[in-house]
Design a protein around this motif. Sequence first.
Motif, short mmCIF file in Angstrom:
data_model
loop_
_atom_site.label_atom_id
_atom_site.label_comp_id
_atom_site.label_asym_id
_atom_site.label_seq_id
_atom_site.Cartn_x
_atom_site.Cartn_y
_atom_site.Cartn_z
N GLU A 40 0.81 -1.21 0.00
CA GLU A 40 0.00 0.00 0.00
C GLU A 40 0.85 1.27 0.00
O GLU A 40 0.54 2.26 0.66
N LEU A 41 1.93 1.24 -0.79
CA LEU A 41 2.79 2.41 -0.89
C LEU A 41 2.16 3.46 -1.78
O LEU A 41 1.47 3.15 -2.74
N GLU A 42 2.41 4.71 -1.45
CA GLU A 42 1.92 5.83 -2.24
C GLU A 42 3.07 6.35 -3.09
O GLU A 42 4.23 5.97 -2.90
N SER A 43 2.76 7.25 -4.02
CA SER A 43 3.80 7.75 -4.93
C SER A 43 4.94 8.41 -4.18
O SER A 43 6.11 8.27 -4.57
N ILE A 44 4.66 9.11 -3.09
CA ILE A 44 5.74 9.75 -2.32
C ILE A 44 6.67 8.69 -1.71
O ILE A 44 7.86 8.91 -1.57
N ASP A 45 6.11 7.52 -1.40
CA ASP A 45 6.94 6.43 -0.87
C ASP A 45 7.90 5.92 -1.93
O ASP A 45 9.03 5.53 -1.63
N LEU A 46 7.45 5.92 -3.19
CA LEU A 46 8.33 5.50 -4.28
C LEU A 46 9.46 6.50 -4.47
O LEU A 46 10.58 6.11 -4.81
N VAL A 47 9.18 7.78 -4.24
CA VAL A 47 10.24 8.79 -4.30
C VAL A 47 11.27 8.54 -3.20
O VAL A 47 12.48 8.59 -3.43
#
Length: 97
Positions: A40-47
Amino acid sequence: MNEETVLADVSAMLVRLLEDEYGVDDAEIGMETSFNRDLELESIDLVTLAGMLQERYGERVNFAEFLAGMEFEEIIELTVGRLVEYVVTGLKAAEAS
Protein backbone atom coordinates in the motif's frame (compact mmCIF):
# COMPACT_ATOMS: atom_id res chain seq x y z
CA MET A 1 25.31 -9.09 -6.97
CA ASN A 2 22.64 -11.70 -7.41
CA GLU A 3 18.86 -11.60 -6.95
CA GLU A 4 19.05 -12.97 -3.41
CA THR A 5 21.43 -10.23 -2.26
CA VAL A 6 19.49 -7.46 -3.99
CA LEU A 7 16.18 -8.81 -2.63
CA ALA A 8 17.65 -8.63 0.89
CA ASP A 9 18.80 -5.04 0.27
CA VAL A 10 15.49 -3.90 -1.23
CA SER A 11 13.49 -5.68 1.49
CA ALA A 12 15.53 -3.93 4.19
CA MET A 13 14.90 -0.57 2.50
CA LEU A 14 11.17 -1.25 2.31
CA VAL A 15 10.97 -2.40 5.94
CA ARG A 16 12.77 0.77 7.01
CA LEU A 17 10.46 2.93 4.88
CA LEU A 18 7.32 1.22 6.21
CA GLU A 19 8.51 1.50 9.78
CA ASP A 20 9.56 5.15 9.50
CA GLU A 21 6.48 6.31 7.60
CA TYR A 22 3.70 4.05 8.88
CA GLY A 23 4.96 2.33 12.02
CA VAL A 24 4.68 -1.06 10.29
CA ASP A 25 7.49 -3.34 11.40
CA ASP A 26 6.22 -6.79 10.50
CA ALA A 27 5.92 -6.63 6.71
CA GLU A 28 6.92 -9.81 4.92
CA ILE A 29 8.50 -8.94 1.60
CA GLY A 30 9.29 -11.35 -1.21
CA MET A 31 9.65 -11.34 -4.98
CA GLU A 32 5.86 -11.48 -5.53
CA THR A 33 5.08 -8.63 -3.11
CA SER A 34 3.25 -5.78 -4.83
CA PHE A 35 4.15 -2.20 -3.94
CA ASN A 36 0.55 -1.06 -4.33
CA ARG A 37 -1.68 -3.98 -3.36
CA ASP A 38 0.45 -5.62 -0.65
CA LEU A 39 2.50 -2.77 0.80
CA GLU A 40 0.00 0.00 0.00
CA LEU A 41 2.79 2.41 -0.89
CA GLU A 42 1.92 5.83 -2.24
CA SER A 43 3.80 7.75 -4.93
CA ILE A 44 5.74 9.75 -2.32
CA ASP A 45 6.94 6.43 -0.87
CA LEU A 46 8.33 5.50 -4.28
CA VAL A 47 10.24 8.79 -4.30
CA THR A 48 11.68 7.89 -0.89
CA LEU A 49 12.57 4.42 -2.16
CA ALA A 50 14.25 5.97 -5.21
CA GLY A 51 16.46 7.99 -2.85
CA MET A 52 17.35 4.87 -0.86
CA LEU A 53 18.23 2.98 -4.04
CA GLN A 54 20.36 5.91 -5.22
CA GLU A 55 22.16 6.01 -1.88
CA ARG A 56 22.86 2.26 -1.98
CA TYR A 57 23.67 1.72 -5.66
CA GLY A 58 24.54 5.18 -7.00
CA GLU A 59 24.09 6.01 -10.66
CA ARG A 60 24.05 2.32 -11.60
CA VAL A 61 20.35 2.13 -10.68
CA ASN A 62 17.91 4.86 -11.74
CA PHE A 63 14.50 4.02 -10.27
CA ALA A 64 12.83 7.14 -11.70
CA GLU A 65 13.99 6.20 -15.20
CA PHE A 66 12.77 2.64 -14.62
CA LEU A 67 9.30 3.90 -13.67
CA ALA A 68 9.22 6.46 -16.49
CA GLY A 69 9.39 3.62 -19.00
CA MET A 70 6.21 2.04 -17.65
CA GLU A 71 2.52 2.52 -18.28
CA PHE A 72 0.36 3.51 -15.30
CA GLU A 73 -1.07 -0.01 -14.93
CA GLU A 74 2.45 -1.49 -14.87
CA ILE A 75 3.40 0.84 -12.02
CA ILE A 76 0.25 -0.14 -10.11
CA GLU A 77 1.12 -3.83 -10.54
CA LEU A 78 4.86 -3.41 -9.87
CA THR A 79 6.33 -6.15 -7.72
CA VAL A 80 9.46 -6.27 -5.63
CA GLY A 81 10.71 -9.03 -7.94
CA ARG A 82 10.51 -6.83 -11.01
CA LEU A 83 12.48 -4.11 -9.21
CA VAL A 84 15.05 -6.66 -8.04
CA GLU A 85 15.49 -7.91 -11.62
CA TYR A 86 15.97 -4.33 -12.83
CA VAL A 87 18.59 -3.63 -10.14
CA VAL A 88 20.51 -6.84 -10.88
CA THR A 89 20.48 -6.06 -14.62
CA GLY A 90 21.69 -2.50 -13.97
CA LEU A 91 24.49 -3.64 -11.70
CA LYS A 92 25.65 -6.29 -14.19
CA ALA A 93 25.62 -3.76 -17.01
CA ALA A 94 27.69 -1.34 -14.91
CA GLU A 95 30.21 -4.10 -14.11
CA ALA A 96 30.52 -5.02 -17.79
CA SER A 97 31.38 -1.48 -18.86
